[in-house]
Structure formats: structure tokens, C-alpha cells
Design an enzyme around this catalytic site. Structure first.
Site, short mmCIF file in Angstrom:
data_model
loop_
_atom_site.label_atom_id
_atom_site.label_comp_id
_atom_site.label_asym_id
_atom_site.label_seq_id
_atom_site.Cartn_x
_atom_site.Cartn_y
_atom_site.Cartn_z
N CYS A 152 1.20 -0.77 -0.06
CA CYS A 152 -0.42 0.02 -0.16
C CYS A 152 0.78 1.07 0.03
O CYS A 152 1.52 1.52 0.80
CB CYS A 152 -0.66 0.07 1.12
SG CYS A 152 -1.75 1.28 0.94
N CYS A 201 -0.12 3.93 2.42
CA CYS A 201 0.64 3.22 3.66
C CYS A 201 2.05 3.57 4.59
O CYS A 201 2.57 3.92 4.64
CB CYS A 201 0.61 1.66 4.33
SG CYS A 201 -1.56 1.19 3.99
#
Length: 192
Positions: A75, A78
Site C-alpha cells: 500500500c 500506508c
């Protein structure tokens, strides 16, 4: 000492070459320094945050509020938020739990389904008894996250309870046992 002897001037080609080499070395060193400093600022990894996080089982039973982050190593949002999350963890570590749950680990499927995780990072704010207070999804600025954490610690309403930002799309598997060879995994039913 003879003052009549003319001093031979340095060769202009040799002087220019020497200056050119100095400039090239200075540029190369500057670039190396810039890149070296730049890579140091984002040195916090999601794996490091996960390893330092409070286990979910402990977080829901130790009478401290918690921030649960659903994430994945792939991600990009993230990864981008990792340095901010590390700073917030350091700032609030004594006041609340930081829990990291990797969505690629089917162990967390019940939690993914419970909180309807469909984009990551997905943050769940839990009260002291482990009850869900609020959720935010996506790239949340550190100042917004900090305001929410301050309110969570104080036991008051979160000012940005439904904040959302850029996310990485994610779909939780229907079950941890799904298999491509099983016709039931495609929604069809086999009757004998």
C-alpha cells in the site's frame, strides 16, 4: 634574485580542465549528500511499525484507548504515512495502544469484515474497553490524526471522526479457506 626572468603563466587549458573536474566532483558530492539525506527521512517501514505495535488481544483488554491501522506492505498510501505514524506513536505511546493489522494476513479476516475494510489504510479508534468509537480511511494529515488521538485520549468526541483521504483499494476475501479450484468459491453451488 633575478627580477628580469619572466614568470611562465599556467596553461589556460590545464587550468580550465582542473576547474571543470572540481565542479564535476562538487556536483557529484552534492547529489550524493542530497539523496543520502532524503532516504534517511523515510526510513520507517511498515514492518518496523507492525513489529513494535501492541497485539490486538492486549489492546482490547488493557484499559487504554487504541488506534488500529489496517495496512498492507504494498500500500503506497500506508508507506507514505509510515513516518507520520511513527512520530505519532512516539508522541502518544504512553497514552494509547497502536495496533497494526496486515490485511494480507487472513488471521484478521473477522476484523476486516467487522469494520468493512475496503480501502487502506483504514483506521479504527477504540475506546478503553475496546469498543469502536470512529473510523477514518486513507491518507490523513498528521495534524488531523493528532487531533483525533488527543480527543480519544481525553475521552471526548473525535473532531474528524469520518475523515477520509486517498486510499489503496482492497477487498477482503470472503473466507480464509477460499480456493480457485473449488466451484463454491465462485458463488455457484454443486448439487449431486
Amino acid at each position: 634574485m633575478n627580477t628580469d626572468t619572466p614568470v611562465k603563466p599556467e596553461s589556460t587549458v590545464g587550468g580550465r580542465l582542473k576547474n571543470f573536474i572540481i565542479v564535476i566532483v562538487a556536483i557529484a558530492l552534492s547529489a550524493a549528500l542530497f539523496l543520502g539525506l532524503r532516504t534517511q527521512t523515510n526510513s520507517v517501514s511498515l514492518t518496523q511499525l507492525d513489529q513494535a505495535s501492541t497485539p490486538l488481544e492486549v489492546a482490547v483488554s488493557n484499559n487504554k484507548p487504541s488506534l488500529v491501522e489496517f495496512y498492507a506492505d504494498w500500500c503506497t498510501v500506508c508507506q507514505k504515512m509510515a513516518p507520520d505514524m511513527a512520530q505519532l506513536k512516539q508522541q502518544y505511546a504512553d497514552k494509547l495502544n497502536f495496533v497494526m493489522l496486515n490485511v494480507d494476513n487472513t488471521k484478521w479476516l473477522p476484523e476486516m469484515l467487522k469494520y468493512r475494510v475496503d480501502g487502506i489504510p483504514h483506521f479504527v479508534f477504540l475506546g478503553k474497553q475496546g469498543e469502536g468509537i470512529a473510523e477514518t480511511i486513507g491518507d490523513i494529515p498528521r495534524s488531523v490524526m493528532s487531533s483525533n488521538l488527543e480527543a480519544l485520549v481525553a475521552g471526548s468526541a473525535l473532531p474528524y471522526a469520518q475523515a477520509s483521504g486517498q486510499v489503496s483499494k482492497f477487498s477482503a476475501p470472503v473466507s480464509a479457506e477460499s480456493s480457485q479450484d473449488d466451484p463454491r468459491s465462485h458463488g455457484s453451488q454443486v448439487v449431486n
